[in-house]
Design a protein around this motif. Structure first.
Motif: not given
Length: 668
Positions: A336-348, A362-365, A368-374
């Motif tokens: 779930g965390d992995f796909f959450k990161l993928l979706w966040g990267a797609i949304r830039c 794109c993952f490093e950005k 600090g985004v709310a809802g993302m893993p540590n």
């Protein structure tokens, strides 16, 4: 290096919740790594051996552990017994063209390898491994029962000629049955090997020693190979199509003879007509005098595969009553965390963090985004993807490997001469046999000799060499096809439409000319595929090794996707072009990988702070600093207090949630 990797594999398989590395490997992949352990252990026992294995306590195997191993034996027995007959059944009974059969085989590989990650997620996030196995076994059995019944006269409108017309439902039932079995297989395999290791824990919940787990995977190796050899070895002999085997029990069916096109009675009926419509008495007398076609598939699958599968699952269920199993509840999944990161990267999304100069910005950005893993977990995912980058071109390897079976069967039937017990189905077992022979030769002779010659092979070199060997095997298949095309031609879309230019004197090669093709494909797997497994372990963070192995397994799905794109254009008449083009491209990709990845930096090279060096502090203190989040402790965390407190493995998603929320007590 290999021995230490196997130790890491064994430890992680027992301790790491989530999509575990060893459990996600296909049957052959598990066999390869296990036999490595067997060879190193044997060498270490020799007097004066240069190898040494640390002496560790060996825990006696429990009965429960053996009962779980039986599940893998039964599943592999059925998987290979059914698969080895798909070529002849699809083309001779279901009337698939050669192209359609190739597409089906890609479909079967895709589902069997692709559903494993779903099964692992269900087990880790919801049901736990034991309940997932229990729920998946009936699914698997139901698929096999449907496959068996559909291959009987009940599934055909006019046995054995109409699979999907005149009341026949064998064709759609076949597709439904293999899909159901693929789901059952995919859900079971990610769970069963880890569940066996759990049965070796002591009364305090501690895992067995790495040496004990190595022994477990040796038994695992034996169960896989016994099942995968016994089943396929007998299947062609029972099916009714091999001259040296059992005769057809219900009815007879024959191919058109090679000179049927010269007989006026057979005009517009042959070649291949015997497989499509019932012949008239005159046609049957004058046209259908070719090779006998097997009709006993229902016997093989219903009386050979099904009893073994039912017996294996029944023994497993009985084991839950006595002696009983150690069943770990669901521990949570990182998917779930992995796909959450993928979706966040797609949304830039961008948290505004400064760049650290490492790849996958794109993952490093997302830090600090709310809802993302540590932050640490994000870095581990980045390093996982970096290590996995070489898997992308390796998908071409598995495309070529899969075509060994589909194109190989199309080439063999009916152009090659079947001799004795060896037919077009049986020849495919040479791949597995060559793997067993090649492993000790390469590991104990080839690699040591190259080392003494100061030739240092990296993982990239081995992966590239595996590509070259696999491509060479496909090219040899093309050379065989040159001879076949020179002495005859295909008159239709199926390989069964082949006729000789001189029917009275067909220049027919023996089926044994294909042996180098399948032998080389096995050697290619030993050289190239093992290297990808090793690279996944040494180059990935501890908590991400399982997902990297999942991506490695998904290369088989990538190969199947390539097959979906290529095979609709394949016909027996143009097969020689597919064989040579594919072989040459795969061979050329060997040097491409050598040069393209020669300076490859793995996750360990780029961020060594994410690896095992920091795990000792976690084990010692039982607490984590959120800026240096790790997931590799060997202890259990206790969340809350009192009798209702939950016990979690330190590497699990639930344990990490408990730590970061401040609800975790000292390690148990």
């Amino acid at each position: 290096m290999t021995d230490s990797i196997i130790r890491a594999d064994a430890v992680l398989s027992a301790r790491r919740p989530g999509v575990t590395a060893s459990s996600l490997r296909a049957g052959t992949e598990q066999s390869l790594r296990s036999v490595y352990s067997l060879g190193h252990s044997a060498i270490a026992s020799l007097p004066g051996s240069l190898h040494s294995i640390t002496e560790e306590a060996v825990t006696p195997f429990t009965l429960a552990c053996f009962l779980v191993i039986i599940v893998e034996f039964g599943e592999r027995f059925n998987y290979y017994t059914t698969k080895i007959l798909y070529g002849s059944y699809c083309t001779q009974m279901l009337n698939m063209t050669s192209s359609e059969y190739n597409i089906f085989l890609n479909f079967n590989d895709f589902f069997n390898y692709g559903t494993g990650i779903i099964g692992a997620y269900i087990a880790d996030a919801f049901l736990g491994r034991f309940k997932t196995i229990c729920a998946s076994a009936p699914i698997y059995v139901a698929g096999l029962v449907l496959l068996t019944v559909s291959a009987t006269p009940l599934g055909y409108g006019d046995w054995p000629y109409y699979p999907d017309s005149n009341g026949g439902w064998a064709y759609p039932a076949f597709w439904a049955s293999v899909t159901i079995m693929a789901i059952g297989c995919g859900f079971i395999k990610p769970c069963v090997s880890v569940f066996a290791a759990e049965q070796l824990k002591d009364e305090h919940g501690n895992d067995a020693s790495p040496r004990t787990l190595e022994r477990l995977y040796l038994w695992w190796y034996l169960s896989i190979n016994i099942g995968s050899f016994i089943g396929p070895l007998a299947a062609p002999l029972l099916s009714g199509g091999t001259p040296a085997g059992l005769d057809n029990i219900i009815g007879q069916k024959y191919q058109c003879s090679t000179n049927a096109t010269l007989v006026p009675t057979c005009d517009e009926y042959c070649p291949g007509g015997c497989q499509l419509t019932p012949p008239t008495p005159a046609q049957f007398e004058e046209c259908c005098t070719g090779q006998r076609i097997g009709l006993n598939y229902w016997l093989v699958w219903g009386c050979w595969s099904l009893p073994m599968l039912l017996l294996s699952f029944s023994i497993f269920y009985i084991g839950a009553w006595k002696p009983g199993y150690i069943a770990t509840p669901a521990q949570g999944s990182y998917l779930g965390d992995f796909f959450k990161l993928l979706w966040g990267a797609i949304r830039c999304l961008d948290g505004g963090k400064p760049s650290d100069g490492k790849p996958i910005r794109c993952f490093e950005k997302l830090k600090g985004v709310a809802g993302m893993p540590n932050d640490r977990l994000i870095d581990e995912f980045r390093m996982m993807l970096i290590t996995s980058s070489i898997f992308v071109p390796f998908s071409l390897f598995w495309f070529a490997n899969s075509q060994m079976y589909s194109w190989g069967y199309n080439q063999c039937d009916p152009a090659l001469k079947i001799q004795g017990w060896m037919d077009c189905n049986q020849m495919q077992t040479m791949n597995a046999l060559s793997i067993l022979i090649a492993i000790p030769i390469i590991d104990f002779a080839v690699y040591p000799i190259l080392t003494k010659m100061n030739i240092k092979l990296t993982h990239v070199h081995k992966i590239g060499a595996g590509m070259v060997i696999m491509g060479a095997a496909i090219i040899i298949m093309g050379v065989i096809q040159i001879f076949i095309d020179k002495n005859g031609k295909y008159l239709g879309a199926s390989s069964s439409s082949y006729v000789w230019d001189d029917p009275d004197d067909p220049k027919q090669l023996s089926v044994y000319v294909q042996m180098p093709v399948f032998v080389l494909s096995g050697v290619a797997e030993v050289v190239g595929n093992i290297a990808t497994l090793e690279l996944a372990y040494v180059g990935s963070p501890p908590s991400m090794k399982s997902l990297v192995m999942a991506f490695g397994l998904m290369t088989s799905c990538g190969g199947a996707i390539i097959g979906f794109i290529v095979n609709p254009f394949y016909t027996p008449s143009n097969s020689i072009y597919f064989q040579f083009v594919t072989g040459i491209v795969v061979v050329l990709f060997g040097p491409v990988i050598w040069f393209g990845f020669r300076n490859m930096k793995t996750g360990r090279d780029l961020m060594p702070e994410l690896f095992e060096e920091n795990l000792q502090d976690v084990i010692r203190t039982g607490s984590l600093d959120t800026s240096m989040m790790s997931t590799g402790s060997l202890k259990l965390f206790k969340s809350g207090s009192g009798t209702g407190a939950a016990m979690f493995e330190m590497g699990s998603k639930h344990a990490m949630d408990a730590v970061t929320s401040g609800k975790a007590a000292n390690p148990a």
